[in-house]
Design an enzyme around this catalytic site. Sequence first.
Site: not given
Length: 571
Positions: A56-57, A135, A203-204, A256
């Site tokens: 995914n991303d 991430s 996150r991220d 996100e």
Amino acid sequence: MYSTVVCLLSAWASLTAAQTSTYYSPGVPTAEPIAGDYTGVYRPRVHFSPPTNFTNDPNGMCPVVNGLVLLRHAYTRERMFKDANGTWHLYYQYNPTEPVAGNQHWGHATSQDLYHWENQKIAIWPPNNTTFVYSGSAVVDTNNTSGFFPNQTNGVVAIYTLAHQTTGAGVQNQNIAYSRDGGYTFVTYANNPVIDVHSNQFRDPKVIWHSATQKWAMVVSYATDFVIGIYTSPNLKDWTHASNFSHHGLLGLQYECPNLVEMPMLNSTSTMYLLQISINPGAPLGGSISQYFPGSFNGTHFAAVDGAARINDFGKDNYAGQFFYGIPGDENQVSLAWASNWQYTSLVPTGVTEGWRSQMSLPRRNYLANVTSIGYDLISTPYAIESIFAQELAYNSSLGNATLLLDYASTSGALYFSANITHLTPSTLQGTVNLTFTSSVSGEFISLGSPVNGDTWIDRSHTSGFENPYFNGKFSANGQFDSSTGTWSISGVIDRSILEVFVNGGRQSATNTFYSDSPLDTLRVGVAGVAGSAGVSVGVWALEDTWAQQADGNGTVVGNATMGSGGGYRF
């Protein structure tokens, strides 16, 4: 939901001894790349897809240091960077055991042009079966601010989220690791985590170097609070909260994958910062989408020009797009996105019939321009697509109000197409351009088009390979011709199971996957009602099969088993 990123450097000086670790899932190879069968009818030929199972991303980028351009791609999102030899590195959120999201690893692939990819071995894997690597990003610590690289100017520090499933709801905190061998092996920092707010929705992290303040700056998501936190650090280890950017644009369920990048404005010598935030669910069409906010950044605070939600893409399959941040701010920025949607990504037929799911978008060039009433539009066009033209299939510089028919069954199945109308004026703004891609076997088709003075539309509802209540069939966006040049245009790439469309030089773009029972192999381009004083040109080019040169006689791509061999990740 999964969000992960890392941007890594590939500079081959100062290689260190390989580190190894005990891997909790012994069925997954870590000493060599995972092989993949790239013969499937849905396999894109110029879009990156994983060798097997699920990706995914993409997410995030790193700065240019000593000629090195770094890109962080995400959570099992890709992470990318370009090294001194001109090699782009892509890391991606990867589940090597199932064709669905979960079991996050960082896969790895490299490219010289962002189209011909070579699979590398898994770069980073989880330390156990109860902690996931989400991430993050990575930077080149040129000045050794971290102290990890006393004899290097090219050391890499990765900053990422660990999600600890053993702590009840799964606390997420920010951690760092460092690499002395170009991003193939990492050693974790002994005093992790570097930021922990005791949240299960945190996150991220995306980290950049802010030269004006001579500090590192991080944007990180407090996901369900709809807050992007901004932190600063002198050394990548000690972080101070500086400010928050909150409750802007579309909120959905969560923020996100924040990404902060400086980019040029068209017809201006000044630059602007752009903060991109992805949301899921909450897209206008359902599921996941990305939005962007132009503004300014002083090293501690980001200020948007307004609170409007500007959406990157009017299709359904473009999420968590990230920029190669290392490109100088006065040059066009380069991005990639995950080309799927969380509403149905784990159900699309490629997982059952071909053993893989999800792909990346085309690489794109981006800049800002004030060309519509909302101002500060993000312009997006394919990156150097002409470099993979294999054959001119058709070109007519004066088609007029006529039809072009084309059989492309003998090609790779990937095409670039372009239709342009010139010499338009407000009084001659009329006519339509329609394109239809059809299967000569089943009659299935996808189509797109636009009245020159109206909305551009795309219709994927006439393919039969996948049905789902969330798999919307029809899309549209308002289009405006360029009054300064008197032109209107539509272009794009169709690549077996994905279509990307760009209107009026990238003022609008759309990304949509599709799944037909039989391959699409014929194209009809129809132009009607255009004023006689206008000029009409149409061109179609077959694109290379960018995986073919690596495949063996059975179509299996093994990848590179020599680079970084023997390495591993040490927790």
